[in-house]
Design a protein around this motif. Sequence first.
Motif, short mmCIF file in Angstrom:
data_model
loop_
_atom_site.label_atom_id
_atom_site.label_comp_id
_atom_site.label_asym_id
_atom_site.label_seq_id
_atom_site.Cartn_x
_atom_site.Cartn_y
_atom_site.Cartn_z
N UNK A 170 0.82 -1.20 0.00
CA UNK A 170 0.00 0.00 0.00
C UNK A 170 0.86 1.26 0.00
N UNK A 171 2.00 1.20 0.71
CA UNK A 171 2.90 2.35 0.74
C UNK A 171 3.51 2.60 -0.63
N UNK A 172 3.86 1.51 -1.33
CA UNK A 172 4.42 1.66 -2.68
C UNK A 172 3.41 2.32 -3.62
N UNK A 173 2.17 1.84 -3.56
CA UNK A 173 1.13 2.43 -4.41
C UNK A 173 0.95 3.91 -4.11
N UNK A 174 1.00 4.27 -2.82
CA UNK A 174 0.82 5.67 -2.45
C UNK A 174 1.95 6.54 -3.00
N UNK A 175 3.17 6.01 -2.94
CA UNK A 175 4.31 6.76 -3.48
C UNK A 175 4.16 6.94 -4.99
N UNK A 176 3.79 5.88 -5.69
CA UNK A 176 3.61 5.98 -7.14
C UNK A 176 2.49 6.94 -7.51
N UNK A 177 1.41 6.91 -6.74
CA UNK A 177 0.29 7.80 -7.02
C UNK A 177 0.66 9.25 -6.75
N UNK A 178 1.35 9.50 -5.65
CA UNK A 178 1.72 10.87 -5.29
C UNK A 178 2.70 11.48 -6.29
N UNK A 179 3.50 10.64 -6.95
CA UNK A 179 4.49 11.14 -7.89
C UNK A 179 4.07 10.95 -9.34
N UNK A 180 2.88 10.43 -9.58
CA UNK A 180 2.39 10.27 -10.95
C UNK A 180 3.20 9.30 -11.78
N UNK A 181 3.75 8.25 -11.14
CA UNK A 181 4.62 7.31 -11.85
C UNK A 181 4.05 5.89 -11.86
N UNK A 182 2.75 5.75 -11.65
CA UNK A 182 2.14 4.42 -11.68
C UNK A 182 2.38 3.74 -13.03
N UNK A 183 2.33 4.53 -14.10
CA UNK A 183 2.47 3.96 -15.45
C UNK A 183 3.81 3.31 -15.68
N UNK A 184 4.82 3.66 -14.89
CA UNK A 184 6.16 3.12 -15.12
C UNK A 184 6.26 1.66 -14.71
N UNK A 235 10.09 19.74 -21.61
CA UNK A 235 8.80 20.25 -22.05
C UNK A 235 7.78 19.13 -22.19
N UNK A 236 8.24 17.97 -22.61
CA UNK A 236 7.30 16.84 -22.75
C UNK A 236 6.61 16.53 -21.43
N UNK A 237 7.36 16.53 -20.34
CA UNK A 237 6.77 16.19 -19.04
C UNK A 237 5.76 17.24 -18.59
N UNK A 238 6.12 18.52 -18.74
CA UNK A 238 5.21 19.57 -18.29
C UNK A 238 3.96 19.64 -19.16
N UNK A 239 4.13 19.47 -20.46
CA UNK A 239 2.98 19.56 -21.35
C UNK A 239 2.04 18.37 -21.20
N UNK A 276 -1.00 14.41 -9.63
CA UNK A 276 0.30 14.52 -8.96
C UNK A 276 0.92 15.87 -9.26
N UNK A 277 1.23 16.62 -8.21
CA UNK A 277 1.86 17.93 -8.39
C UNK A 277 3.37 17.80 -8.62
N UNK A 278 3.94 16.68 -8.17
CA UNK A 278 5.37 16.45 -8.40
C UNK A 278 5.61 15.57 -9.60
N UNK A 279 4.53 15.21 -10.32
CA UNK A 279 4.65 14.29 -11.45
C UNK A 279 5.63 14.72 -12.53
N UNK A 280 5.59 15.97 -13.00
CA UNK A 280 6.53 16.36 -14.06
C UNK A 280 7.98 16.16 -13.68
N UNK A 281 8.36 16.58 -12.47
CA UNK A 281 9.74 16.42 -12.03
C UNK A 281 10.07 14.95 -11.80
N UNK A 282 9.14 14.21 -11.17
CA UNK A 282 9.39 12.79 -10.90
C UNK A 282 9.57 12.01 -12.19
N UNK A 283 8.71 12.25 -13.18
CA UNK A 283 8.82 11.54 -14.45
C UNK A 283 10.05 11.96 -15.24
N UNK A 284 10.46 13.21 -15.06
CA UNK A 284 11.66 13.69 -15.75
C UNK A 284 12.86 12.82 -15.40
N UNK A 285 12.93 12.37 -14.16
CA UNK A 285 14.05 11.54 -13.72
C UNK A 285 13.73 10.06 -13.78
#
Length: 744
Positions: free
Chosen positions: A208-222, A356-360, A377-386
Amino acid sequence: MRTGMMALALGLLALRFLPVLPPAGLWLLLPVVGLMLLPFRTFPLAFFLFGFSWAGANAQWALNDRLALNLDGETRWVEGRVTGLPQQAEGVVRFELTDSQSRRTRLPRHLRLAWYGGPPVNSGEHWRLAVKLKRPVGLLNPHGFDYDAWLLARHIGATGTVKDGQRLREAQWAWRDGIRQRLQAVDAQGRTGALTALVLGDGAGLSREDWQVLQNTGTVHLLVISGQHIGLLAGVVYLLIAGLARYGLWPKRLPWLPWACGMAFAAALGYGLLAGFEVPVRRACLMIGLVLLWRLRFRHLGAWWPLLLAFDGVLLLDPLASLQPGFWLSFAAVAVLIFTFGGRLGPWRWWQTWTRAQWLIAIGLCPLLLALGLPISLSGPLANLLAVPWVSLVVLPPALLGTMLLPVPYVSEGLLWLAGGLIDLLFKGLALMAGQLSAWVPVAVPLWIWALGMLGAFLLLLPRGVPLRPLGWPMLLLLVFAPRHTLPEGMAEVWQLDVGQGLAILVRTRHHTLLYDAGPRFGDIDLGERVVLPSLRKLGVNGLDLMLISHADADHAGGARAIANGIPVKQILSGDHLALPDELHAEGCESGQQWAWDGVKFQLWQWSSASDSNQKSCVLQIEANGERLLLTGDIDAAAERALLDGPLAVPTDWLQAPHHGSRSSSSVALLSALQPKAVLISRGNGNSFGHPHPTVVARYQKRGVAIYDSAEQGAIRLQLGRFKPPWTMLQERRFWRGPPPSSQ
């Protein structure tokens, strides 16, 4: 041709927005009409009719395959084959059974089952099971997850609980489950669940903690949705063969281009099958196949044409895919990228392209996430960038290579150990980001505001210098700072949320908010966290002035901790406060306590001679503009008699059914004294307690009391003080839900 394909797509999509399905005969008539229109060159209309009829026919077949009403709640012996990847957690085995059969009874082809305390179940096995069957039904709450639609999209005609069973045959052709078992046996530095999710698309092993981290950072798709990884693998295979041919290392007797295209598509398809071939995977495989086909013919394809053909292809294979959020997110993300980078003047540097791809993408998907009721996710663009290059270029190669080399013991174990360590580093970095900025659950907004926000996102995706582009920011920000509806003085809005066998009632006045009970928690299922808290946020509740827990039973108090941890709560009261967790700091219910919020009156009562938790329930009376609502918790007939000697024994318009309508409550004396016009029942569909009891229902009906039942109508919204019938979630018609009751 493209116009026809677009018309076909619109016809296939029209199904998603139908409140009811037209008569079955229409699905046979529409294709005939479409064929008659073809000679008149009305191709778009003909293609639209073809798509609409095909989608409608598939939906009708899926609905017809649901469990018959007379079998709902029945226990039958069922035989079938286990498919997919069974999940086991907290002593519960959950799996799907296909080709299900039962003697003298027609059953749906696909069943979703849960076996509490059951033995290990593997994909491909044949079982004979005693199953208590239930028709597909889920909780219906404002802007919440639609479980009914999810089941229909997966063509599941019934759910059930296994009582007993025996294995008839061992697993056959269950290669995905075999790979999963071997992956689970390796040392992946504590990240076996994440490794399995990345390779097989199976997220059951994530905590559950892993899912929460992925959701908060918008990286579930990874880790679960592998569309981009499939494209990466196909590209690597193609470039590898092309590179070998360029430097003369490819056999000259084999033409390199057909082999490169064929091997790239084979790699994409193989990984797609390994990952479960869900909607994003199908989209990726179809687009890759089309691009490679056109490349083989030396034709420039463009970007929109493969996307459109893939869109139609996915829906033609399974028109019900449009009911899944993943379908919309997958195609929308690709469309945003195509629109953003297509037809621009002048190249961007690689780092500009990537950032730009991440922000757009974040901007383009924001209105869609809001429409689907998903957190943003408000941190999604930065999280996905890395995270995207880390997973795609660093983690994925050793993970896939180690999986392919599983027959080679030490090599595969070393590669998978390395991949597990790299995943662990990823989660540690994502956890730091998630700790700083969690996902935002947006408040639901009216359609016109959403449309303006959608237009704003579109403007922001346009190139710089386009007139009116700066207007996109204020239009998009309307989704965040939308004007809030305020209640008039002396009025209260009441929501009885659909929490199954439990209770959670939200009461709002002009400037104050109260929650009466917090929903149930049973084992690892906390509906306070899963249902009540998200519903509060989507309704615009950022904090509670008071959380009143009627008593300490798990079906009323189970979700209290999740609520208190999720949003600020100024005060917590309870009729059995000593039995609640100490961290809640709950105070006792004081019988006779009264207060007023914004012209709405509140008064508490509790039986001083109560001997058990149910009898200790703190009763709350709410009066707005002369209209009364009485919330009773789980008091029984003895507590009801005591209530009739107190100040709350006055005519009441609305009664929350004591103890979910059990036989021990809703006495004749109580109904005679209160004379309710309507009753609210909160209970689970097909619950094992038999709530509401038939004698209690008959008692209500004899007195002409209107019954509003959460198991039949979902969440119920009452505007206390207007003396009007309530609104129920079932009035929000969808073709996969049952019709609203004909009379109340």
